[in-house]
Design an enzyme around this catalytic site. Structure first.
Site, PDB file in Angstrom:
ATOM      1  N   LYS A  74       7.682   1.425  -0.015  1.00 33.76           N
ATOM      2  CA  LYS A  74       8.048   0.102   0.532  1.00 33.76           C
ATOM      3  C   LYS A  74       9.010  -0.617  -0.414  1.00 33.76           C
ATOM      4  O   LYS A  74       9.906  -1.327   0.041  1.00 33.76           O
ATOM      5  CB  LYS A  74       6.809  -0.774   0.758  1.00 33.76           C
ATOM      6  N   LYS A 101       6.443  11.140   8.757  1.00 33.81           N
ATOM      7  CA  LYS A 101       5.381  10.680   9.657  1.00 33.81           C
ATOM      8  C   LYS A 101       5.975   9.789  10.753  1.00 33.81           C
ATOM      9  O   LYS A 101       6.995   9.123  10.528  1.00 33.81           O
ATOM     10  CB  LYS A 101       4.248   9.985   8.898  1.00 33.81           C
ATOM     11  N   LYS A 137       6.151   3.088  12.740  1.00 34.60           N
ATOM     12  CA  LYS A 137       6.669   1.996  13.560  1.00 34.60           C
ATOM     13  C   LYS A 137       7.931   1.389  12.950  1.00 34.60           C
ATOM     14  O   LYS A 137       8.678   0.722  13.629  1.00 34.60           O
ATOM     15  CB  LYS A 137       5.624   0.940  13.868  1.00 34.60           C
TER      16      LYS A 137
HETATM   17  P1  ATP Z   1       4.811   1.207   8.799  1.00 37.06           P
HETATM   18  O1  ATP Z   1       5.654   2.238   9.453  1.00 37.06           O
HETATM   19  O2  ATP Z   1       5.228  -0.195   9.073  1.00 37.06           O
HETATM   20  O3  ATP Z   1       4.518   1.495   7.367  1.00 37.06           O
HETATM   21  P2  ATP Z   1       2.556   2.455  10.004  1.00 37.06           P
HETATM   22  O4  ATP Z   1       3.076   2.961  11.298  1.00 37.06           O
HETATM   23  O5  ATP Z   1       2.324   3.415   8.914  1.00 37.06           O
HETATM   24  O6  ATP Z   1       3.434   1.239   9.502  1.00 37.06           O
HETATM   25  P3  ATP Z   1       0.092   0.986   9.556  1.00 37.06           P
HETATM   26  O7  ATP Z   1      -0.169  -0.363  10.087  1.00 37.06           O
HETATM   27  O8  ATP Z   1       0.428   1.082   8.116  1.00 37.06           O
HETATM   28  O9  ATP Z   1       1.227   1.695  10.382  1.00 37.06           O
HETATM   29  O10 ATP Z   1      -1.119   1.933   9.891  1.00 37.06           O
HETATM   30  C1  ATP Z   1      -2.185   1.652  10.753  1.00 37.06           C
HETATM   31  C2  ATP Z   1      -3.085   2.868  10.831  1.00 37.06           C
HETATM   32  O11 ATP Z   1      -2.404   3.939  11.511  1.00 37.06           O
HETATM   33  C3  ATP Z   1      -3.499   3.439   9.479  1.00 37.06           C
HETATM   34  O12 ATP Z   1      -4.844   3.862   9.543  1.00 37.06           O
HETATM   35  C4  ATP Z   1      -2.602   4.621   9.295  1.00 37.06           C
HETATM   36  O13 ATP Z   1      -3.176   5.592   8.467  1.00 37.06           O
HETATM   37  C5  ATP Z   1      -2.456   5.116  10.717  1.00 37.06           C
HETATM   38  N1  ATP Z   1      -1.186   5.822  10.924  1.00 37.06           N
HETATM   39  C6  ATP Z   1       0.054   5.302  10.806  1.00 37.06           C
HETATM   40  N2  ATP Z   1       0.995   6.219  11.103  1.00 37.06           N
HETATM   41  C7  ATP Z   1       0.334   7.368  11.404  1.00 37.06           C
HETATM   42  C8  ATP Z   1       0.754   8.683  11.799  1.00 37.06           C
HETATM   43  N3  ATP Z   1       2.032   8.991  11.945  1.00 37.06           N
HETATM   44  N4  ATP Z   1      -0.195   9.606  12.043  1.00 37.06           N
HETATM   45  C9  ATP Z   1      -1.508   9.297  11.917  1.00 37.06           C
HETATM   46  N5  ATP Z   1      -1.965   8.087  11.550  1.00 37.06           N
HETATM   47  C10 ATP Z   1      -1.072   7.114  11.293  1.00 37.06           C
END
Ligand code: ATP
Ligand code: LTN
Length: 334
Positions: A115, A197, A200
């Site tokens: 980040k 991964k 969002k």
């Molecule tokens: P950002 O992209 O803004 O960092 P993010 O998509 O990683 O956000 P978070 O709010 O950080 O989303 O995560 C919410 C939950 O979703 C957490 O438990 C995280 O481990 C899970 N998660 C996020 N992305 C994935 C993914 N690609 N596969 C499986 N689990 C995920």
């Protein structure tokens, strides 16, 4: 333990639009665990401001996320669904835990490094101590289990270390939590680059399926997903794009990857991609319909927000008072 049940805590940030990765990695497991545990599901809006947010947009997204938890099937009468910012104990415990966390521990956190690289113009202290606030979230409710995607494991380890460190000094104050990582959805990759991964905050919108994507968009993204030239349906690391699609299909249908491979053995990628699209649509469509219905019911959502904040405050304050006493803060005069 609350009323003889073990406690579960989890949360998501109200930043960006939720993806299928968030759903399969986290939200879906929340649903399967919710009967077995006393559950707290937070919209962690305080974490969200570690990255600059537009205030009106953050408020809108936070409400949508809270509504989405319910639309996904979490019963707000049984599960405590609430905004982190409505429970001031989170910030208070985070402050105390900050004083028991070493700079070196936070320096090692890969999410901070990622980040910080992404937001080089705003590497603020909140971003650095983000994992401590997350530890406070979990420890406040004496959570036994924390269902998250694999990317959160490092934060969970820190939480466990902090709990143990605190307990070693002051006696048994915190429950030491365990992570719960689902079998197939723990790491959903980008459809455009399977080494990353699904996220969002990815600028390539074709890499992510958003929970609010319409069926045509979902199908188009699945058909365009990057695979390989092997033309053979196998579940192996050498075919990461295909492996990811198998994970998505399996997680959406409740099958194991092995069952999915058997089902599609000898069939083409094109046909499989369509089946993946259909499986995703059949999971997301009911969620979208329920979200649309609930979003219109302002009074109902408001009542959930109020009732659940009261419940969360009750349990959080119980732990906070205990911690304040242990570290030596003066007793309140009533
Ligand atoms: P950002 O992209 O803004 O960092 P993010 O998509 O990683 O956000 P978070 O709010 O950080 O989303 O995560 C919410 C939950 O979703 C957490 O438990 C995280 O481990 C899970 N998660 C996020 N992305 C994935 C993914 N690609 N596969 C499986 N689990 C995920
Ligand atoms: N850090 C998590 C969100 C989060 C969380 C939590 C998850 C904040 N507090 C407590 C589980 C338990 C994330 O970025 N996904």
């Amino acid at each position: 333990m609350i009323d003889g049940k073990k406690v579960l805590f989890s949360g998501m940030q109200a930043t960006g639009n939720l993806t299928l990765g968030n759903y399969l990695g986290a939200l879906k497991n929340w649903l399967t665990l919710s009967d077995e545990y006393e559950c707290f599901y937070s919209v962690v809006d305080e974490h969200s401001i570690t990255v600059r947010q537009d205030p009106a947009e953050l408020r809108r997204r936070a409400r949508n996320l809270l509504t989405l938890y319910i639309a996904a099937g979490l019963d707000p009468k049984k599960n405590c669904i609430y905004y982190q910012s409505h429970v001031s104990a989170h910030a208070e415990l985070a402050w105390i835990l900050n004083c028991y966390t070493y700079m070196g521990e936070l320096n090692r956190m890969t999410q901070f490094k990622d980040k910080a690289a992404k937001h080089a113009d705003n590497i603020n202290a909140g971003l650095f101590t983000y994992p401590v606030l997350m530890a406070a979230d979990i420890l406040l409710y004496q959570a036994d289990v924390v269902p998250v995607g694999i990317d959160q494991m490092q934060h969970l380890e820190l939480t466990r270390n902090l709990a143990e460190r605190f307990n070693n000094i002051y006696g048994n104050v915190f429950t030491v939590p365990e992570a719960y990582i689902g079998k197939v959805g723990a790491k959903i990759a980008s459809l455009q680059d399977p080494s990353k991964k699904m996220s969002k905050s990815d600028e390539n919108v074709n890499g992510s399926i958003y929970l609010m994507d319409d069926p045509d968009t979902i199908m188009r993204k699945c058909k365009r997903a990057v695979t390989d030239c092997e033309a053979h349906i196998c579940y192996r690391d050498e075919q990461p794009g295909l492996k990811n699609l198998i994970n998505i299909y399996s997680a959406c249908t409740g099958k194991t990857p092995e069952e999915t491979v058997l089902e599609f053995e000898g069939r083409g990628y094109g046909e499989f991609k369509i089946a993946v699209g259909e499986a995703v649509i059949s999971v997301l469509k009911p969620l979208q319909d329920e979200f649309a219905r609930l979003s219109k019911d302002k009074a109902y959502i408001d009542s959930i927000i109020k009732e659940n904040a009261e419940k969360a405050n009750y349990y959080a304050n119980k732990t906070l008072r205990k911690v304040q006493k242990k570290v030596g803060f003066p007793e309140r005069i009533r």
